[in-house]
Design an enzyme around this catalytic site. Sequence first.
Site, PDB file in Angstrom:
ATOM      1  N   GLU A 231      -7.185 -11.949   6.455  1.00  0.00           N
ATOM      2  CA  GLU A 231      -8.001 -10.758   6.221  1.00  0.00           C
ATOM      3  C   GLU A 231      -9.170 -11.005   5.271  1.00  0.00           C
ATOM      4  O   GLU A 231      -9.809 -10.066   4.803  1.00  0.00           O
ATOM      5  CB  GLU A 231      -7.112  -9.635   5.667  1.00  0.00           C
ATOM      6  CG  GLU A 231      -6.244 -10.039   4.504  1.00  0.00           C
ATOM      7  CD  GLU A 231      -5.207  -8.986   4.142  1.00  0.00           C
ATOM      8  OE1 GLU A 231      -5.297  -7.858   4.661  1.00  0.00           O
ATOM      9  OE2 GLU A 231      -4.315  -9.293   3.325  1.00  0.00           O
TER      10      GLU A 231
ATOM     11  N   HIS B 114       0.797  -1.226   0.000  1.00  0.00           N
ATOM     12  CA  HIS B 114       0.000   0.000   0.000  1.00  0.00           C
ATOM     13  C   HIS B 114       0.832   1.280   0.000  1.00  0.00           C
ATOM     14  O   HIS B 114       0.315   2.351   0.326  1.00  0.00           O
ATOM     15  CB  HIS B 114      -0.942   0.011   1.204  1.00  0.00           C
ATOM     16  CG  HIS B 114      -2.019  -1.028   1.140  1.00  0.00           C
ATOM     17  ND1 HIS B 114      -2.977  -1.052   0.161  1.00  0.00           N
ATOM     18  CD2 HIS B 114      -2.280  -2.094   1.955  1.00  0.00           C
ATOM     19  CE1 HIS B 114      -3.801  -2.078   0.359  1.00  0.00           C
ATOM     20  NE2 HIS B 114      -3.394  -2.731   1.436  1.00  0.00           N
TER      21      HIS B 114
END
Length: 263
Positions: free
Chosen positions: A157, A53
Amino acid sequence: MSGDPIRPHFSTFRCRFTDGQHVVGSFIKTPTTHATEIFGALGYDFVVIDEEHAPFDRMATDMVLLAARASNLAGIVRVSSDDPAKILSCLDCGAAGVLVPHVASVEKARAVAAAARYRGGRRGYSGSPRAGGYGATPMWQLVDEQDASVCAIAMIEDPEALDHIDAIADVDGIHGLFIGRGDLTVALGAPSSADARVQQAVVHIIAAAQRARKPVCVMVGSAAEAGDFAALGASAFIISSDQGQMRRAAAQTLTDFKKLTHA
């Protein structure tokens, strides 16, 4: 820094992590060496270079890993994918481990474990990068040292991972689990990570890790939040990021300054 008497050498990170010792780190979002050097000087245990990210290419990752080693920090890389070539490049650059996103099946967990080790795995060999001391480390010494120290952490996740969490946690070569509350919150359609469904998933993941005798890592916003997770069984804590901590400190400084100038 490597001789720092109050903090173990960065190469012992996996041992401390798997022993369940409390270790503290932060994400690195800015592709420069400076934040990593600061965290090292402050006494953090590790940093997580965020290739997923943040704007990191191999050169930037290589430089920050150099800063981590020079500052006696374990440099973990959150890779952008589970591609074995991506994992290999980070380990060759001297990463102490990898944090791999979206490990939602046993098959993926096994593939990650295989990519991160030589013996019993599929890691490609080269003694020429930083991990091999630029050719100074004999082949089998390097194999043994890397297999004993490289840490592979699976990010949990995805809702589908919850159905296979015991089997994922049991995979040999997966050294711990990271609970990705943000992605779980979005995937479950929950209003926030405080939602009961997310909290139930967290408890479920930690219980599976405990059954497998694997440690749990979580990202937290504060020491108080870390305390809550420690009570549940987590032992490794990523406190915000370099950007997050800078933003918070800068905001507080500005607030304090405005109070002074408007007094």
